[in-house]
Design an enzyme around this catalytic site. Structure first.
Site, PDB file in Angstrom:
ATOM      1  N   SER A 124       0.833  -1.202   0.000  1.00 17.93           N
ATOM      2  CA  SER A 124       0.000   0.000   0.000  1.00 17.93           C
ATOM      3  C   SER A 124       0.867   1.252   0.000  1.00 17.93           C
ATOM      4  O   SER A 124       1.980   1.252   0.555  1.00 17.93           O
ATOM      5  CB  SER A 124      -0.859  -0.025   1.266  1.00 17.93           C
ATOM      6  OG  SER A 124      -1.465   1.222   1.469  1.00 17.93           O
ATOM      7  N   TYR A 149      -1.906  -0.884  10.764  1.00 18.88           N
ATOM      8  CA  TYR A 149      -2.125  -1.450   9.423  1.00 18.88           C
ATOM      9  C   TYR A 149      -0.941  -1.119   8.517  1.00 18.88           C
ATOM     10  O   TYR A 149      -0.372  -2.001   7.859  1.00 18.88           O
ATOM     11  CB  TYR A 149      -3.437  -0.921   8.821  1.00 18.88           C
ATOM     12  CG  TYR A 149      -3.554  -1.187   7.334  1.00 18.88           C
ATOM     13  CD1 TYR A 149      -3.717  -2.481   6.862  1.00 18.88           C
ATOM     14  CD2 TYR A 149      -3.472  -0.153   6.398  1.00 18.88           C
ATOM     15  CE1 TYR A 149      -3.793  -2.741   5.496  1.00 18.88           C
ATOM     16  CE2 TYR A 149      -3.555  -0.396   5.040  1.00 18.88           C
ATOM     17  CZ  TYR A 149      -3.714  -1.689   4.589  1.00 18.88           C
ATOM     18  OH  TYR A 149      -3.782  -1.944   3.234  1.00 18.88           O
ATOM     19  N   LYS A 153       2.050  -3.677   6.762  1.00 18.65           N
ATOM     20  CA  LYS A 153       2.461  -3.777   5.344  1.00 18.65           C
ATOM     21  C   LYS A 153       3.966  -3.537   5.221  1.00 18.65           C
ATOM     22  O   LYS A 153       4.669  -4.226   4.475  1.00 18.65           O
ATOM     23  CB  LYS A 153       1.690  -2.754   4.497  1.00 18.65           C
ATOM     24  CG  LYS A 153       0.212  -3.068   4.344  1.00 18.65           C
ATOM     25  CD  LYS A 153      -0.007  -4.319   3.508  1.00 18.65           C
ATOM     26  CE  LYS A 153      -1.451  -4.721   3.449  1.00 18.65           C
ATOM     27  NZ  LYS A 153      -1.686  -6.020   2.820  1.00 18.65           N
ATOM     28  N   LEU A 200     -13.340   7.033   1.071  1.00 22.63           N
ATOM     29  CA  LEU A 200     -14.224   8.036   0.472  1.00 22.63           C
ATOM     30  C   LEU A 200     -15.234   7.454  -0.530  1.00 22.63           C
ATOM     31  O   LEU A 200     -16.432   7.731  -0.442  1.00 22.63           O
ATOM     32  CB  LEU A 200     -13.364   9.113  -0.208  1.00 22.63           C
ATOM     33  CG  LEU A 200     -14.136  10.230  -0.890  1.00 22.63           C
ATOM     34  CD1 LEU A 200     -15.021  10.988   0.092  1.00 22.63           C
ATOM     35  CD2 LEU A 200     -13.158  11.190  -1.590  1.00 22.63           C
TER      36      LEU A 200
HETATM   37  P1  NAD Z   1     -10.858  -6.990   1.352  1.00 24.90           P
HETATM   38  O1  NAD Z   1     -11.021  -6.945   2.822  1.00 24.90           O
HETATM   39  O2  NAD Z   1     -12.049  -6.771   0.504  1.00 24.90           O
HETATM   40  O3  NAD Z   1     -10.177  -8.374   0.921  1.00 24.90           O
HETATM   41  C1  NAD Z   1      -9.263  -9.053   1.728  1.00 24.90           C
HETATM   42  C2  NAD Z   1      -9.766 -10.479   1.876  1.00 24.90           C
HETATM   43  O4  NAD Z   1      -8.852 -11.218   2.690  1.00 24.90           O
HETATM   44  C3  NAD Z   1     -11.134 -10.558   2.560  1.00 24.90           C
HETATM   45  O5  NAD Z   1     -12.027 -11.260   1.719  1.00 24.90           O
HETATM   46  C4  NAD Z   1     -10.870 -11.296   3.861  1.00 24.90           C
HETATM   47  O6  NAD Z   1     -11.959 -12.105   4.243  1.00 24.90           O
HETATM   48  C5  NAD Z   1      -9.624 -12.089   3.522  1.00 24.90           C
HETATM   49  N1  NAD Z   1      -8.770 -12.451   4.648  1.00 24.90           N
HETATM   50  C6  NAD Z   1      -8.257 -11.641   5.604  1.00 24.90           C
HETATM   51  N2  NAD Z   1      -7.487 -12.349   6.434  1.00 24.90           N
HETATM   52  C7  NAD Z   1      -7.504 -13.640   6.003  1.00 24.90           C
HETATM   53  C8  NAD Z   1      -6.891 -14.835   6.439  1.00 24.90           C
HETATM   54  N3  NAD Z   1      -6.083 -14.857   7.517  1.00 24.90           N
HETATM   55  N4  NAD Z   1      -7.152 -15.978   5.754  1.00 24.90           N
HETATM   56  C9  NAD Z   1      -7.948 -15.967   4.664  1.00 24.90           C
HETATM   57  N5  NAD Z   1      -8.543 -14.858   4.195  1.00 24.90           N
HETATM   58  C10 NAD Z   1      -8.317 -13.703   4.858  1.00 24.90           C
HETATM   59  O7  NAD Z   1      -9.704  -5.949   0.975  1.00 24.90           O
HETATM   60  P2  NAD Z   1      -9.210  -5.483  -0.465  1.00 24.90           P
HETATM   61  O8  NAD Z   1      -9.545  -4.053  -0.605  1.00 24.90           O
HETATM   62  O9  NAD Z   1      -9.622  -6.444  -1.504  1.00 24.90           O
HETATM   63  O10 NAD Z   1      -7.645  -5.569  -0.233  1.00 24.90           O
HETATM   64  C11 NAD Z   1      -6.874  -6.677  -0.651  1.00 24.90           C
HETATM   65  C12 NAD Z   1      -5.448  -6.447  -0.211  1.00 24.90           C
HETATM   66  O11 NAD Z   1      -4.972  -5.211  -0.748  1.00 24.90           O
HETATM   67  C13 NAD Z   1      -5.290  -6.336   1.310  1.00 24.90           C
HETATM   68  O12 NAD Z   1      -4.098  -6.981   1.678  1.00 24.90           O
HETATM   69  C14 NAD Z   1      -5.191  -4.840   1.542  1.00 24.90           C
HETATM   70  O13 NAD Z   1      -4.464  -4.523   2.695  1.00 24.90           O
HETATM   71  C15 NAD Z   1      -4.455  -4.392   0.286  1.00 24.90           C
HETATM   72  N6  NAD Z   1      -4.703  -2.983  -0.051  1.00 24.90           N
HETATM   73  C16 NAD Z   1      -5.986  -2.551  -0.232  1.00 24.90           C
HETATM   74  C17 NAD Z   1      -6.223  -1.202  -0.499  1.00 24.90           C
HETATM   75  C18 NAD Z   1      -7.626  -0.689  -0.676  1.00 24.90           C
HETATM   76  O14 NAD Z   1      -7.823   0.528  -0.600  1.00 24.90           O
HETATM   77  N7  NAD Z   1      -8.626  -1.513  -0.930  1.00 24.90           N
HETATM   78  C19 NAD Z   1      -5.135  -0.312  -0.623  1.00 24.90           C
HETATM   79  C20 NAD Z   1      -3.858  -0.798  -0.442  1.00 24.90           C
HETATM   80  C21 NAD Z   1      -3.635  -2.143  -0.171  1.00 24.90           C
HETATM   81  C1  UD1 Z   2      -6.886   5.555   3.650  1.00 24.28           C
HETATM   82  C2  UD1 Z   2      -6.010   5.077   4.782  1.00 24.28           C
HETATM   83  C3  UD1 Z   2      -4.754   4.442   4.188  1.00 24.28           C
HETATM   84  C4  UD1 Z   2      -5.133   3.318   3.205  1.00 24.28           C
HETATM   85  C5  UD1 Z   2      -6.043   3.906   2.127  1.00 24.28           C
HETATM   86  C6  UD1 Z   2      -6.518   2.872   1.141  1.00 24.28           C
HETATM   87  C7  UD1 Z   2      -6.467   6.583   6.678  1.00 24.28           C
HETATM   88  C8  UD1 Z   2      -5.909   7.685   7.532  1.00 24.28           C
HETATM   89  N1  UD1 Z   2      -5.661   6.205   5.637  1.00 24.28           N
HETATM   90  O1  UD1 Z   2      -6.170   6.491   2.918  1.00 24.28           O
HETATM   91  O2  UD1 Z   2      -3.953   3.909   5.224  1.00 24.28           O
HETATM   92  O3  UD1 Z   2      -3.968   2.775   2.601  1.00 24.28           O
HETATM   93  O4  UD1 Z   2      -7.198   4.470   2.776  1.00 24.28           O
HETATM   94  O5  UD1 Z   2      -7.314   1.919   1.779  1.00 24.28           O
HETATM   95  O6  UD1 Z   2      -7.532   6.063   6.918  1.00 24.28           O
HETATM   96  N2  UD1 Z   2     -12.506  11.590   3.064  1.00 24.28           N
HETATM   97  C9  UD1 Z   2     -13.575  12.419   3.348  1.00 24.28           C
HETATM   98  N3  UD1 Z   2     -14.694  11.858   3.867  1.00 24.28           N
HETATM   99  C10 UD1 Z   2     -14.820  10.524   4.118  1.00 24.28           C
HETATM  100  C11 UD1 Z   2     -13.732   9.673   3.809  1.00 24.28           C
HETATM  101  C12 UD1 Z   2     -12.583  10.250   3.295  1.00 24.28           C
HETATM  102  O7  UD1 Z   2     -13.493  13.631   3.158  1.00 24.28           O
HETATM  103  O8  UD1 Z   2     -15.869  10.087   4.611  1.00 24.28           O
HETATM  104  C13 UD1 Z   2     -11.298  12.178   2.446  1.00 24.28           C
HETATM  105  C14 UD1 Z   2     -10.026  11.942   3.232  1.00 24.28           C
HETATM  106  O9  UD1 Z   2      -9.817  12.953   4.177  1.00 24.28           O
HETATM  107  C15 UD1 Z   2      -8.982  11.938   2.089  1.00 24.28           C
HETATM  108  C16 UD1 Z   2      -9.746  11.375   0.889  1.00 24.28           C
HETATM  109  O10 UD1 Z   2     -11.124  11.537   1.195  1.00 24.28           O
HETATM  110  O11 UD1 Z   2      -8.606  13.253   1.770  1.00 24.28           O
HETATM  111  C17 UD1 Z   2      -9.486   9.899   0.639  1.00 24.28           C
HETATM  112  O12 UD1 Z   2      -9.713   9.173   1.858  1.00 24.28           O
HETATM  113  P1  UD1 Z   2      -9.678   7.563   1.894  1.00 24.28           P
HETATM  114  O13 UD1 Z   2     -10.550   7.023   0.835  1.00 24.28           O
HETATM  115  O14 UD1 Z   2      -9.959   7.149   3.301  1.00 24.28           O
HETATM  116  O15 UD1 Z   2      -8.176   7.189   1.482  1.00 24.28           O
HETATM  117  P2  UD1 Z   2      -6.766   7.666   2.094  1.00 24.28           P
HETATM  118  O16 UD1 Z   2      -6.923   8.805   3.024  1.00 24.28           O
HETATM  119  O17 UD1 Z   2      -5.845   7.869   0.968  1.00 24.28           O
END
Ligand code: NAD
Ligand code: UD1
Length: 338
Positions: A124, A149, A153, A200
């Site tokens: 991330s 979190y 990572k 967001l």
């Molecule tokens: P998500 O929660 O929708 O998917 C993660 C999945 O992993 C879930 O279905 C959950 O049930 C499963 N899981 C968690 N722990 C487990 C375990 N011990 N054994 C088996 N299954 C398990 O999240 P996502 O948005 O699809 O994210 C996927 C990956 O990407 C995650 O590692 C997350 O940290 C990373 N990531 C996501 C974002 C984002 O904004 N969505 C951003 C950066 C990184």
């Molecule tokens: C968040 C997480 C980050 C994670 C990323 C992707 C925090 C502090 N950071 O980042 O660790 O890797 O999500 O999952 O939670 N916002 C609003 N109203 C809302 C929600 C968000 O104004 O209800 C704004 C936030 O202030 C920000 C932008 O929208 O400026 C994006 O927010 P968000 O979607 O939570 O992503 P990140 O802040 O980038």
């Protein structure tokens, strides 16, 4: 080639599996449904018309991992399983460290036992420290993470890097995602937060269908064009395509590769809200609130390294992201429970 996808029922996992199958890969997937639903897997199978093997399991279970690696000729693992709610990670740090670190360690150990040499990890942008200039490059400073979190990572990246250096012929790609949004264009799969959304885009989408009363805008006094926070939002199918490019890269490269997956374009909160209103035709109720602790004003990536070395770049626009999210949310106002 058969690919083992952990976290396959999640938001990103479902889109990754679909693209792998479309590209001709065989998939074996696992998830414990900690943050997802069986219906997500059923829909992916219906969309691709292929009943791939799926295991309901905790991927920290080394015996189950051994069973899977015995039963299937896996050549590559994409490790998406993880807990990802930033706020929850602050109140439950041990759960986050145990889940995210142990799963990575158990999978790498099982890969070593079975001679599997290709690994892709979901990292991330949160691993970057807040002190960097924009755009972020893969050489920007990491660490000083704002929450458990983020640290989990960061620590997983270190473990994977050490493991890769210690094991000749093993290759790994760390993909640092920026802000994934959007949904598959079918409207059948998308993001389905189990609780009140943190991020967001799902907050906007749930406000638009009336599940939430209004959107809080966390700060309008940042040093940005309209005072609201700026992020690099990437369509989840572009992100999924980045994984396919990473697999191809692993075919020809040993060692560790680190890539930022984003668009290179910063979009403010108000710009995203306005694009969603245009796409949905629905006005979004919003209130200006205090800044959210830990938030940066601006965060976006350079796309150069991924473009040159992976031959990958994001193609979809913010409008595409909003249209696809809206289709998913409108068709499934209560997510997979609809
Ligand atoms: P998500 O929660 O929708 O998917 C993660 C999945 O992993 C879930 O279905 C959950 O049930 C499963 N899981 C968690 N722990 C487990 C375990 N011990 N054994 C088996 N299954 C398990 O999240 P996502 O948005 O699809 O994210 C996927 C990956 O990407 C995650 O590692 C997350 O940290 C990373 N990531 C996501 C974002 C984002 O904004 N969505 C951003 C950066 C990184
Ligand atoms: C968040 C997480 C980050 C994670 C990323 C992707 C925090 C502090 N950071 O980042 O660790 O890797 O999500 O999952 O939670 N916002 C609003 N109203 C809302 C929600 C968000 O104004 O209800 C704004 C936030 O202030 C920000 C932008 O929208 O400026 C994006 O927010 P968000 O979607 O939570 O992503 P990140 O802040 O980038």
């Amino acid at each position: 080639m058969t690919i083992f996808v952990t976290g396959g029922a999640g938001y990103i996992g479902t889109h990754v599996i679909l693209q792998l199958i479309e590209q001709g890969y065989d998939v074996v997937a696992a998830d414990n449904f900690a943050n997802s639903k069986p219906e997500a897997i059923a829909r992916v199978k219906a969309l691709c018309g292929y009943d791939f093997p799926f295991y309901e399991m905790d991927v920290r279970d080394c015996n189950r991992l051994s069973d899977i690696f015995t039963a299937h000729h896996i050549e590559c693992v994409i490790h998406l399983a993880g807990l990802k709610a930033v706020g929850e990670s602050i109140s439950k740090p041990l759960e986050y460290y145990t889940n995210n670190l142990d799963s990575t360690i158990e999978i790498l150990s099982a890969m070593k036992r079975y001679g599997i040499r290709k690994f892709i990890f979901s990292s991330s942008a949160t691993v970057y420290s807040g002190e960097n200039d924009m755009p972020l490059t893969e050489d920007s400073h990491t660490g000083s993470c704002a929450n458990p979190y983020g640290w989990s990572k960061f620590m997983c990246e270190q473990i994977i890097s050490d493991f890769t250096h210690a094991n000749n012929g093993f290759s790994a790609v760390l993909l640092r995602y920026f802000n994934p949004i959007g949904a598959h264009e079918s409207g059948k799969i998308g993001e389905d937060p189990q609780d009140i959304p943190n991020n967001l885009m799902p907050f906007i989408a749930q406000t638009t269908v009336g599940r939430l009363p209004f959107l809080n805008i966390y700060g309008n006094d940042y040093n940005t064009s309209d005072g609201t926070g700026v992020r690099d939002y990437i369509h989840v199918t572009d992100l999924a395509a980045g994984h396919v490019s990473a697999i191809k890269h692993l075919d020809t490269h040993d060692g560790i590769g680190i890539y930022n997956l984003g668009t290179g374009v910063g979009v403010s909160v108000l710009e995203l809200v306005s694009a969603f209103e245009d796409a949905s035709g629905v006005g979004i109720k919003k209130k200006i609130a205090a800044r959210r602790p830990g938030d940066l004003a601006i965060c976006y990536t350079s796309t150069t390294k991924a473009k040159i070395e992976l031959g990958w770049e994001a193609k979809k626009s913010i409008r595409d992201c909003c249209i696809d999210t809206w289709r998913w949310q409108k068709n499934n106002p209560h997510g997979y429970e609809t």
